[in-house]
Motif scaffolding. Structure first.
Motif, mmCIF file in Angstrom:
data_model
loop_
_atom_site.group_PDB
_atom_site.id
_atom_site.type_symbol
_atom_site.label_atom_id
_atom_site.label_comp_id
_atom_site.label_asym_id
_atom_site.label_seq_id
_atom_site.Cartn_x
_atom_site.Cartn_y
_atom_site.Cartn_z
ATOM 1 N N THR A 56 0.857 -1.185 0.000
ATOM 2 C CA THR A 56 0.000 0.000 0.000
ATOM 3 C C THR A 56 0.893 1.236 0.000
ATOM 4 O O THR A 56 1.649 1.436 0.950
ATOM 5 C CB THR A 56 -0.909 0.038 1.235
ATOM 6 O OG1 THR A 56 -1.655 -1.174 1.325
ATOM 7 C CG2 THR A 56 -1.854 1.222 1.166
ATOM 8 N N VAL A 64 0.139 8.978 -6.677
ATOM 9 C CA VAL A 64 0.331 8.735 -5.243
ATOM 10 C C VAL A 64 0.544 10.057 -4.518
ATOM 11 O O VAL A 64 1.315 10.919 -4.957
ATOM 12 C CB VAL A 64 1.529 7.796 -5.012
ATOM 13 C CG1 VAL A 64 1.821 7.643 -3.519
ATOM 14 C CG2 VAL A 64 1.255 6.425 -5.644
ATOM 15 N N THR A 65 -0.144 10.218 -3.393
ATOM 16 C CA THR A 65 -0.005 11.428 -2.578
ATOM 17 C C THR A 65 0.533 11.138 -1.181
ATOM 18 O O THR A 65 0.985 12.049 -0.486
ATOM 19 C CB THR A 65 -1.355 12.148 -2.440
ATOM 20 O OG1 THR A 65 -2.311 11.236 -1.855
ATOM 21 C CG2 THR A 65 -1.865 12.606 -3.803
ATOM 22 N N THR A 66 0.482 9.881 -0.759
ATOM 23 C CA THR A 66 0.946 9.533 0.579
ATOM 24 C C THR A 66 2.453 9.334 0.601
ATOM 25 O O THR A 66 3.063 8.898 -0.381
ATOM 26 C CB THR A 66 0.263 8.253 1.081
ATOM 27 O OG1 THR A 66 0.743 7.955 2.404
ATOM 28 C CG2 THR A 66 0.567 7.065 0.182
ATOM 29 N N ARG A 67 3.066 9.645 1.739
ATOM 30 C CA ARG A 67 4.500 9.437 1.918
ATOM 31 C C ARG A 67 4.786 8.195 2.762
ATOM 32 O O ARG A 67 5.936 7.943 3.127
ATOM 33 C CB ARG A 67 5.125 10.671 2.577
ATOM 34 C CG ARG A 67 5.203 11.879 1.650
ATOM 35 C CD ARG A 67 5.851 13.070 2.333
ATOM 36 N NE ARG A 67 4.975 13.639 3.354
ATOM 37 C CZ ARG A 67 5.349 14.553 4.244
ATOM 38 N NH1 ARG A 67 6.591 14.988 4.256
ATOM 39 N NH2 ARG A 67 4.485 15.029 5.128
ATOM 40 N N LYS A 68 3.729 7.420 3.075
ATOM 41 C CA LYS A 68 3.886 6.201 3.864
ATOM 42 C C LYS A 68 3.625 4.990 2.983
ATOM 43 O O LYS A 68 2.587 4.903 2.319
ATOM 44 C CB LYS A 68 2.935 6.200 5.057
ATOM 45 C CG LYS A 68 3.255 7.298 6.077
ATOM 46 C CD LYS A 68 2.338 7.208 7.297
ATOM 47 C CE LYS A 68 2.698 8.274 8.328
ATOM 48 N NZ LYS A 68 1.822 8.201 9.529
ATOM 49 N N GLU A 108 8.537 5.628 5.537
ATOM 50 C CA GLU A 108 7.929 6.950 5.618
ATOM 51 C C GLU A 108 8.927 7.974 5.082
ATOM 52 O O GLU A 108 10.005 8.165 5.644
ATOM 53 C CB GLU A 108 7.543 7.293 7.054
ATOM 54 C CG GLU A 108 6.849 8.651 7.155
ATOM 55 C CD GLU A 108 6.375 8.977 8.554
ATOM 56 O OE1 GLU A 108 5.857 10.096 8.764
ATOM 57 O OE2 GLU A 108 6.530 8.113 9.446
ATOM 58 N N THR A 145 4.034 10.189 -8.572
ATOM 59 C CA THR A 145 3.076 11.206 -8.140
ATOM 60 C C THR A 145 2.293 11.765 -9.329
ATOM 61 O O THR A 145 1.338 12.517 -9.141
ATOM 62 C CB THR A 145 3.806 12.359 -7.436
ATOM 63 O OG1 THR A 145 4.778 12.913 -8.341
ATOM 64 C CG2 THR A 145 4.510 11.867 -6.181
#
Length: 668
Positions: A56, A64-68, A108, A145
């Motif tokens: 994930t 993608v926008t999440t950094r995790k 992260e 991204t």
């Protein structure tokens, strides 16, 4: 995309064989009391790497926008040296947090995500299973991204320019800025790290034109700003591309037998054969490495990071420095040893002095630095006197004992002799250069007290020789003569031939020498091609990559005489400045290190034989030149160790061990 197919040992077959090998004999024992068979302890070692079940966001996701990021595996895993092995592209200014948690890896990113950018997280070989340590292999997680993934790859090898050793763990990166100054002004754009073979693969590359650099990044800023950092650079540019290709995957039954060969379609990315030659620049920042060192009372040493023709100035604060020293300098003038002439100074425990020397400031400009230093003897004069007194007492006791036993004894203790090191061999090669090493500087060297005799028809004759101080040295002398093969000599030196600055004299010396016969040697001639440069220096190497002999090629031929039978290796370098040694490069001067080449295999020499070999210096790719037998940086072999253990287990069970490699098959 691709899916993974595994072939492993057929467990049904294993159970049937185990039943036949063990259960039937045990059952027969109950009926007829037959002898029992023993069963080896233990079972199969798990040599399968962990498998990825999902992640994930998904591997290869866009927008993608999440950094995790979370990556899930089919078993418990561990990571080794994640901070060193895991590389994120584009480089992160703030170190990302990367850790394992049971069957998961959690990443992260701390930096803000850049728009329309492909990100790669290259785990290299950091991931392995928790039990047996089976490495996952070179694994890279990719996301974007933007709306698309940049899929091109750029690959190659990084070698040490001085000896063509694979360089492990060095950063390799791209710039789309093709200016010459970019390496010092901007961080690398996309990066990877070399593995144990010196191999790198930079993934997630967009179409365009790039330069490739290597950097052993000391401060983590992805920019070359320290001379201590190993680097590689080139003006050559690369435009990544790809095409469909077919690869043959070999399925092995064991280490000797092939089970099957599978034709596997794959995408071939170019370029994949870049070779970068990495070097470390000469350290030109000059400073005093440490306080003056006085390990022996009769001398002290100054250690500088870099030499300079202008030597330090010494002003004595508790002694008179005029004519107080004899200076011994290293060839590069970075190590300076000051021998104390006067025994009064030798006996003085502390020498306080004002030391003026050149050093560089933060801008790299030389200026005069003045320090006041106390140079302390490691062993105090009082302690040395006690040790000397004890030595005299022990000698007197020994002489008294000899006297009581009626044996010869000395009434006066003889002076301590000058202990000269004579590098003389009983069995000598005709081209061997004999040297004498003095323990301290000399005031007297009487060549008339040195004698060399040659045995001819049972008679001894005087033989001419040369004896002189070796160039750029203070305490090493060369003894040179024309040694004749299959001839006996006698080297004889009278007492007091050498006297040092403290009045210590050498004792008499005699050594018989036999020069070996020509029948015991081989001759090797290397016919060079591929380089028109006439400044090629060729080195004969032993099995540890150590130079044994060095010659300068003449008219394309390098000649080696008086070789003992055995295996040798060969290295050559282009001596651009004619100083007889390999020199490194300089980024600011746009200067590459001097080119180095290896003959790609061992050379066998036999006595009484002359060997002539052609050598095209550029005929073999640089990354394939150095023979594996003398390559010190070896690829990692953890996976092979596990397979060897399972093969041994199969041998104990009396069955055939079949381990097939993982095969990647393209989806149709």
């Amino acid at each position: 995309m691709s899916v993974m197919r595994k072939r492993t040992l057929n467990l049904g077959m294993v159970w049937k064989m185990l039943f036949a090998a063990f259960l039937i004999p045990h059952f027969s024992f109950l009926i007829s009391s037959c002898a029992r068979m023993g069963q080896p302890d233990g079972g199969w070692y798990d040599d399968d790497p962990p498998r990825i079940l999902g992640s994930t966001p998904e591997d290869g996701a866009t927008g993608v926008t999440t950094r995790k990021i979370t990556i899930l595996f089919d078993e418990y895993i561990k990571m080794a040296n994640a901070s060193e092995k895991v590389i994120v592209s584009p480089p992160q200014l703030e170190m990302p947090e990367i850790r394992e948690a049971g069957k998961k890896i959690l990443v992260e990113l701390k930096d803000s995500l850049k728009p329309n950018m492909t990100y790669t997280i290259d785990f290299s070989d950091a991931i392995s299973d928790n039990n047996e340590g089976n490495p996952l292999g070179n694994y890279t997680f990719t996301f974007s991204t933007g709306e698309q993934i940049d899929t091109f790859e750029v690959a190659g090898n990084v070698l040490d320019a001085s000896n063509l050793e694979p360089v492990k763990g060095i950063l390799v990166g791209l710039y789309d800025d093709l200016s010459d100054s970019v390496f010092k002004t901007k961080p690398l754009m996309r990066v990877s790290r070399t593995d144990g073979r010196g191999r790198f693969v930079i993934k997630g590359v967009a179409p365009g034109e790039y330069r490739v650099y290597a950097l052993q990044d000391a401060d983590g800023n992805y920019t070359f700003n320290q001379k201590s950092e190993m680097i590689a650079f080139s003006h050559k540019t690369y435009s990544p591309s790809s095409k469909p290709d077919i690869r043959q995957d070999t399925i092995w039954k064991d280490t000797l037998h092939i089970d099957n060969i599978i034709q596997t379609p794959y995408t071939h990315f170019y370029p994949d054969d870049i070779v970068l030659l990495a070097f470390q620049e000469i350290q030109t920042d000059r400073y005093l490495l440490k306080q003056p060192e006085r390990t022996e009372p009769n001398r002290f040493t100054l250690y500088f990071s870099y030499g300079n023709p202008q030597l330090p100035q010494i002003k004595g604060l508790n002694f008179n420095e005029q004519d107080a020293f004899i200076l011994e300098s290293s060839q590069k003038k970075d190590t300076l040893t000051y021998w104390l002439r006067d025994t009064t100074l030798v006996n003085q425990d502390t020498l306080r002095m004002e030391l003026s020397y050149l050093m560089t400031d933060s801008a790299g400009v030389l200026f005069t630095q003045v320090d006041t230093v106390d140079v302390l003897a490691k062993t105090s004069y009082e302690k040395r006197q006690k040790e000397r007194k004890k030595e005299i007492e022990n000698w007197e006791k020994k002489q008294e004992k000899l006297k009581k036993q009626g044996e010869a004894y000395d009434s006066i203790m003889p002076p301590t002799p000058l202990k000269v090191t004579y590098n003389v061999k009983q069995q000598m090669d005709p081209d061997y250069v004999t040297t004498f090493e003095m323990p301290s500087p000399l005031t007297r060297c009487d060549t008339s007290a040195i004698h060399l005799y040659t045995k001819i028809d049972s008679l001894w004759y005087n033989t001419p020789f040369e004896f002189h101080q070796k160039d750029s040295t203070l305490r090493t002398y060369e003894f040179i003569t024309e040694w004749q093969p299959d001839t006996e000599y006698s080297l004889e030196i009278d007492s007091a031939a050498f006297v040092d600055i403290y009045g210590m004299a050498s004792v008499a010396y005699k050594q018989g020498i036999k020069v070996r016969s020509m029948d015991e040697y081989a001759t090797l001639l290397m016919q060079l091609s591929g380089k028109s440069d006439t400044t090629v220096v060729v080195e004969l190497l032993d099995k540890s990559d150590k130079p044994l002999k060095q010659v300068r090629a003449s008219e394309g031929v390098a000649e080696f005489f008086y070789l003992s039978p055995g295996s040798y290796y060969m290295r050559a370098f282009v001596d651009r400045n004619g100083n007889g040694r390999w020199d490194t490069g300089s980024y600011d001067e746009d200067l590459q290190a001097e080119e180095v080449y290896y003959y790609p295999k061992a050379i066998e020499c036999k006595e009484k034989f002359d060997v002539t070999l052609p050598w095209n210096l550029t005929g073999t790719p640089m990354n394939l030149q150095k023979p594996g037998a003398i390559t010190k940086q070896k690829p990692d072999k953890e996976q092979q160790k596990l397979r060897n253990r399972n093969a041994e287990r199969a041998k104990q069970l009396g069955i055939e061990y079949v381990k097939r490699e993982n095969v990647k098959i393209e989806k149709e």
